[in-house]
Structures are given as structure tokens and as C-alpha cells.
Write a protein that holds these residues in place. Structure first.
Motif, PDB file in Angstrom:
ATOM      1  N   ARG A 180      13.382 -22.505  23.551  1.00  0.00           N
ATOM      2  CA  ARG A 180      14.133 -21.817  24.599  1.00  0.00           C
ATOM      3  C   ARG A 180      14.837 -20.590  24.053  1.00  0.00           C
ATOM      4  O   ARG A 180      14.847 -19.528  24.689  1.00  0.00           O
ATOM      5  N   ALA A 181      15.433 -20.730  22.870  1.00  0.00           N
ATOM      6  CA  ALA A 181      16.128 -19.587  22.270  1.00  0.00           C
ATOM      7  C   ALA A 181      15.147 -18.467  21.981  1.00  0.00           C
ATOM      8  O   ALA A 181      15.429 -17.283  22.229  1.00  0.00           O
ATOM      9  N   SER A 182      13.975 -18.814  21.447  1.00  0.00           N
ATOM     10  CA  SER A 182      12.968 -17.798  21.141  1.00  0.00           C
ATOM     11  C   SER A 182      12.468 -17.126  22.416  1.00  0.00           C
ATOM     12  O   SER A 182      12.284 -15.892  22.459  1.00  0.00           O
ATOM     13  N   ALA A 183      12.249 -17.920  23.471  1.00  0.00           N
ATOM     14  CA  ALA A 183      11.785 -17.355  24.734  1.00  0.00           C
ATOM     15  C   ALA A 183      12.827 -16.411  25.326  1.00  0.00           C
ATOM     16  O   ALA A 183      12.501 -15.311  25.799  1.00  0.00           O
ATOM     17  N   MET A 184      14.090 -16.831  25.294  1.00  0.00           N
ATOM     18  CA  MET A 184      15.139 -16.000  25.866  1.00  0.00           C
ATOM     19  C   MET A 184      15.327 -14.727  25.047  1.00  0.00           C
ATOM     20  O   MET A 184      15.483 -13.627  25.612  1.00  0.00           O
ATOM     21  N   ASP A 185      15.294 -14.846  23.731  1.00  0.00           N
ATOM     22  CA  ASP A 185      15.415 -13.660  22.886  1.00  0.00           C
ATOM     23  C   ASP A 185      14.284 -12.679  23.169  1.00  0.00           C
ATOM     24  O   ASP A 185      14.492 -11.462  23.208  1.00  0.00           O
ATOM     25  N   GLY A 186      13.070 -13.213  23.341  1.00  0.00           N
ATOM     26  CA  GLY A 186      11.934 -12.340  23.635  1.00  0.00           C
ATOM     27  C   GLY A 186      12.128 -11.570  24.925  1.00  0.00           C
ATOM     28  O   GLY A 186      11.822 -10.367  25.006  1.00  0.00           O
ATOM     29  N   LEU A 187      12.651 -12.236  25.951  1.00  0.00           N
ATOM     30  CA  LEU A 187      12.901 -11.543  27.218  1.00  0.00           C
ATOM     31  C   LEU A 187      13.970 -10.471  27.051  1.00  0.00           C
ATOM     32  O   LEU A 187      13.842  -9.366  27.579  1.00  0.00           O
ATOM     33  N   GLY A 192       9.208  -9.269  28.440  1.00  0.00           N
ATOM     34  CA  GLY A 192       8.956  -9.843  29.756  1.00  0.00           C
ATOM     35  C   GLY A 192       7.785  -9.240  30.483  1.00  0.00           C
ATOM     36  O   GLY A 192       7.249  -9.851  31.421  1.00  0.00           O
ATOM     37  N   SER A 193       7.345  -8.037  30.103  1.00  0.00           N
ATOM     38  CA  SER A 193       6.206  -7.401  30.762  1.00  0.00           C
ATOM     39  C   SER A 193       4.873  -7.896  30.227  1.00  0.00           C
ATOM     40  O   SER A 193       3.821  -7.552  30.768  1.00  0.00           O
ATOM     41  N   ASP A 194       4.879  -8.684  29.146  1.00  0.00           N
ATOM     42  CA  ASP A 194       3.662  -9.286  28.607  1.00  0.00           C
ATOM     43  C   ASP A 194       3.356 -10.541  29.411  1.00  0.00           C
ATOM     44  O   ASP A 194       4.114 -11.516  29.344  1.00  0.00           O
ATOM     45  N   PRO A 195       2.269 -10.566  30.188  1.00  0.00           N
ATOM     46  CA  PRO A 195       2.010 -11.713  31.085  1.00  0.00           C
ATOM     47  C   PRO A 195       1.908 -13.043  30.345  1.00  0.00           C
ATOM     48  O   PRO A 195       2.397 -14.059  30.838  1.00  0.00           O
ATOM     49  N   VAL A 196       1.274 -13.037  29.167  1.00  0.00           N
ATOM     50  CA  VAL A 196       1.112 -14.284  28.414  1.00  0.00           C
ATOM     51  C   VAL A 196       2.465 -14.794  27.945  1.00  0.00           C
ATOM     52  O   VAL A 196       2.809 -15.965  28.124  1.00  0.00           O
ATOM     53  N   THR A 284      13.246  -8.029  40.116  1.00  0.00           N
ATOM     54  CA  THR A 284      11.834  -7.998  39.713  1.00  0.00           C
ATOM     55  C   THR A 284      11.481  -9.045  38.669  1.00  0.00           C
ATOM     56  O   THR A 284      10.375  -9.056  38.148  1.00  0.00           O
ATOM     57  N   GLY A 285      12.410  -9.929  38.320  1.00  0.00           N
ATOM     58  CA  GLY A 285      12.099 -10.990  37.372  1.00  0.00           C
ATOM     59  C   GLY A 285      12.108 -10.535  35.930  1.00  0.00           C
ATOM     60  O   GLY A 285      12.846  -9.627  35.542  1.00  0.00           O
ATOM     61  N   PHE A 286      11.241 -11.163  35.120  1.00  0.00           N
ATOM     62  CA  PHE A 286      11.289 -10.973  33.673  1.00  0.00           C
ATOM     63  C   PHE A 286      11.059  -9.524  33.242  1.00  0.00           C
ATOM     64  O   PHE A 286      11.561  -9.103  32.201  1.00  0.00           O
ATOM     65  N   THR A 287      10.303  -8.763  34.011  1.00  0.00           N
ATOM     66  CA  THR A 287       9.918  -7.416  33.590  1.00  0.00           C
ATOM     67  C   THR A 287      11.118  -6.547  33.250  1.00  0.00           C
ATOM     68  O   THR A 287      11.094  -5.790  32.270  1.00  0.00           O
ATOM     69  N   ASP A 288      12.180  -6.637  34.032  1.00  0.00           N
ATOM     70  CA  ASP A 288      13.329  -5.749  33.840  1.00  0.00           C
ATOM     71  C   ASP A 288      14.559  -6.453  33.285  1.00  0.00           C
ATOM     72  O   ASP A 288      15.662  -5.909  33.339  1.00  0.00           O
ATOM     73  N   VAL A 289      14.372  -7.650  32.745  1.00  0.00           N
ATOM     74  CA  VAL A 289      15.504  -8.389  32.201  1.00  0.00           C
ATOM     75  C   VAL A 289      16.134  -7.652  31.023  1.00  0.00           C
ATOM     76  O   VAL A 289      17.361  -7.569  30.902  1.00  0.00           O
ATOM     77  N   ALA A 290      15.305  -7.104  30.129  1.00  0.00           N
ATOM     78  CA  ALA A 290      15.840  -6.466  28.923  1.00  0.00           C
ATOM     79  C   ALA A 290      16.744  -5.288  29.260  1.00  0.00           C
ATOM     80  O   ALA A 290      17.840  -5.152  28.708  1.00  0.00           O
TER      81      ALA A 290
END
Length: 421
Positions: A180-187, A192-196, A284-290
Motif C-alpha cells: 500500500r505504501a509503495s502504491a500510494m508513493d507511486g501515485l 497514476g497515468s500508467d494504466p498497469v 479525474t482519479g489517479f491521473t492527476d493525484v500527483a
């Protein structure tokens, strides 16, 4: 001895001391069940699966897994009690392996322990059903000794199961926390714009990549509590999913309002505040989170220990002037010097009076009457002071451009009065 079915063994009594002859007789009793091991196991697994709640979530192959592992347990258990265990196989390792497996499958510990109790009960009844016509006292005694051995072993089984299950659960929690920490850090870093990655991150975080989110950020101050205390408890009962993390001196939250109105979510989060925090709505979700995260961090950093005299959850868009000033310290310093520099020659007390008057005048939309009310002085006093301010600063708040400059300069000055030196 009664001519009915033998009673369950008294487990509160001291374990009987078996002679070699009794031990041999008990092993022979268990050996009589070996030809029916798979049938007994299938009866146990049928009871276990029938007792499961319809809402229980487990892998699709769970029923087949229960039948297979139950057969493995009964085969090895009967051979062990019959005194002929396979070389290199130990029941305790089988128990540990199943406890770890069930932990990974999300089966509750209580259900796992209950399954072993069910297994012992079916084994015991199967033993009682062997040679039912033989009701001799000796037969009854040997069956009772075998039952005592069986039910005493359940206590050992439970201890092994609990330890192995909890160890595996802790390992899984650490693994899940890391994911979870790795996923959140990545976003937060812009993946977040990487679909995979977005799909995998959504699975770990329990969020959908395309759903609207609130990004919430509060600055940590020393060893104090996080700005929001147990925010999950305030919103999860209403179906609001969220993930929270401490990162870079801030408490960061990604919140999915779902069907609950954003204003209601913010109201409930505000009830958990122990210090100010900022938020931003990302539709817009994950795409613009950063991008939202970086802006909200900067907005949170502009909040003092208190906002407007109280703890507050402040919109990032409401802090745009402060964000502009914070983005360029050099420009901010120059702005204060050029716009308010005319006050630097005054004594501190006189300068403070004029700064407060200018702030009240701007906040009152250039109304000397309303400014006087806020300052608790006479209207003519405000008018006189404003003439002084215009003469000293060479900026007139009635000019639109000057009004913007004065407002921004006051914001910067009040964030750091030393910059006016």
C-alpha cells in the motif's frame, strides 16, 4: 458401564498413564479407521463447507482445497495415532502449513480452530461406530483412552495453529502495508497515468483508478499527533474508502467520497482535526493525484498553527495567494520591501497600528466605517491613518493594481514580519 454409546472422555481429569499394553491397544483402535480415512475426511469437509457463511470470501478453489487438505490431515493423523506415521512427515508441520495457508486465504482464525474441533468430533464418532456390538468393559475402556488422546491433542493443535496463524497474519500485514505504501508513493510521484500501475495500485489501495478523490494533507509539527486523528474511523462507517500515509513530514490521505457528498465528508474529517490541514478535489482519479498532492502540500505548509483562530480543513484553492507567495521567496521579499518598505522607518508600535489599519480597510472592502468597527476606533481615525499610509507607501488601495499589490504584500508580511525589515 452403560450399554449405550460410551461417554465423551473427561478432559478435566488427569491424563491417564498408559501401560505399553494399553498404548498398543489404543493404536490398534485407531488403525481400524485407516481403511475409511478418505470417507471420514469427506464427511468432515462436507460439514465444514456447509457451516460456512454465504458472505464469506475465499478463493474460488477453496472447497476443493478444503477436501484435499482434510484428507491429508486425516490420513496422517490416523497413521500417527495408529503408530505408523510416514517417514519424515509430522502432524505439527501439517498443522502449521494449513494455518499459514488459511491466513493467506483470509479464513478467520475462529473458523480454522472450529474446523479442527469438527474433525475431532467426527473422528471420535467414527471410532465409536466401529464394532458397535462389542460392549465389553475392556472395549469401552480402550475407546475412552483413545478419545482422551484425541481430545487432548486438540489443545496442542490449537496452540500450534494460533501461533502459526498469527505469525503469518503479521507477515501478511507487513507485506500489505509495504504494498500500500509503495502504491500510494507511486501515485504521489506521478505514476497514476500508467494504466498497469494504476490498476495494481487500485487493487492494493481499495480505490478505483478513475473515481473522484479528495487529496488531504496536513503538516506534522515535531512529535505532535498527526493533524487528523484516526480519520478512517470518522468516514468508513458511511462507505467512504480512504488510505492514509505519513510522508515527507506530512500526513497524506486519498479519500474516495463515493455516494456521500463532499461537504459531508469534509465535515466529518474536520471533526478529527487537531491541527489545520488542506484538501483538494481531484475529479479525474489517479491521473492527476500527483499534481494535486504537490499543490496541497504547499497549501498545508502555508497554514499556521491555527487558521482564523481555530483548527480548519482548508481548500487548496482558498490558499492560492499564499501559494503564489510561497512559490518564490525572492519575489515575496521584494514585494514586501517595495510595497511596505515605507513603513520600515517607523517605530514598531506605529508600524503595527498602520499595518492593522490597512488590513482592516482592505478586508472591509475599503469601507472606513466597517474598518473602524473591526478596529474599535472612530471612522475619522481610519480615514486619517489611511492618508498616512498612502503618503508613506505611494500605493493607493483605490487603484486596482495597487490594491492587489497591497493585499499580497500584507499576506507576505504577516507570514514573516521580519521580511519588512
Amino acid at each position: 458401564m452403560s450399554r449405550t454409546t460410551p461417554m465423551w472422555p473427561d478432559l478435566d481429569a488427569e491424563p491417564p498413564s498408559l501401560s505399553s499394553e494399553d498404548a498398543h491397544a489404543v493404536r490398534r483402535a485407531w488403525a481400524t479407521l485407516l481403511p475409511d480415512a478418505d470417507d471420514i475426511a469427506d464427511r468432515i469437509s462436507a460439514q465444514l463447507l456447509a457451516a460456512r457463511s454465504e458472505s464469506a470470501t475465499t478463493p474460488p478453489d477453496y472447497p476443493a482445497d478444503v477436501r484435499r487438505t482434510t484428507r491429508d490431515h486425516i490420513r496422517l493423523g490416523l497413521r500417527t495415532m495408529a503408530g505408523t506415521p510416514p517417514e519424515g512427515e509430522r502432524t505439527v508441520e501439517l498443522w502449521r502449513a494449513l494455518a499459514r495457508r488459511r491466513a493467506r486465504q483470509g479464513v478467520p482464525l475462529e473458523e480454522l480452530l472450529a474446523s479442527y474441533t469438527t474433525g475431532c468430533r467426527v473422528l471420535w464418532r467414527s471410532l465409536l461406530a466401529v464394532d458397535p456390538r462389542n460392549r465389553s468393559a475392556e472395549r469401552q475402556r480402550i475407546v475412552a483412552l483413545a478419545g482422551h488422546e484425541l481430545w487432548s491433542s486438540l489443545e496442542v493443535q490449537n496452540a500450534v495453529l494460533v501461533q502459526a496463524y498469527r505469525l503469518e497474519s503479521r507477515r501478511l500485514r507487513r507485506l500489505d502495508d509495504g504494498r500500500r505504501a509503495s502504491a500510494m508513493d507511486g501515485l504521489l510521484l506521478g505514476r497514476g497515468s500508467d494504466p498497469v500501475f494504476a490498476r495494481e495500485a487500485g487493487e492494493h489501495l481499495g480505490l478505483r483508478p478513475d473515481e473522484p478523490l479528495l487529496v488531504v494533507v496536513g503538516e506534522l509539527h515535531g512529535n505532535a499527533d498527526p493533524p487528523l486523528r484516526a480519520p478512517e474511523d470518522a468516514i468508513e462507517p458511511f462507505g467512504v474508502r480512504s488510505q492514509w500515509r505519513i510522508r515527507g513530514g506530512h500526513q497524506v490521505g486519498l479519500v474516495a467520497p463515493g455516494a456521500l457528498p463532499v461537504t459531508e465528508v469534509l465535515s466529518r474529517l474536520s471533526g478529527t482535526l487537531v491541527a489545520p490541514a488542506a484538501w483538494m478535489h481531484v475529479r479525474t482519479g489517479f491521473t492527476d493525484v500527483a499534481g494535486a498532492y504537490h499543490l496541497t502540500v504547499r497549501a498545508a505548509d502555508t497554514l499556521s498553527a491555527q487558521v482564523d483562530g481555530d483548527k480548519a480543513l482548508v481548500s487548496t484553492t482558498a490558499r492560492l495567494p499564499e501559494l503564489l507567495l510561497a512559490s518564490s521567496p525572492e519575489v515575496t521579499g521584494l514585494l514586501v520591501e517595495e510595497v511596505l518598505g515605507g513603513l520600515s522607518s517607523l517605530p514598531d508600535s506605529a508600524r503595527d497600528v498602520l499595518v492593522d489599519t490597512l488590513a482592516a480597510y482592505l478586508e472591509a472592502d475599503l469601507s472606513p466605517t466597517h474598518a473602524a468597527t473591526a478596529l474599535m476606533c472612530h471612522r475619522n481615525t481610519v480615514i486619517y491613518r489611511m492618508k498616512q499610509i498612502v503618503e508613506l507607501l505611494k500605493h493607493d488601495p483605490h487603484d486596482n493594481r495597487d490594491r492587489v499589490l497591497l493585499t499580497l504584500a500584507l499576506l507576505a508580511y504577516r507570514r514573516s514580519p521580519d521580511t519588512a525589515g
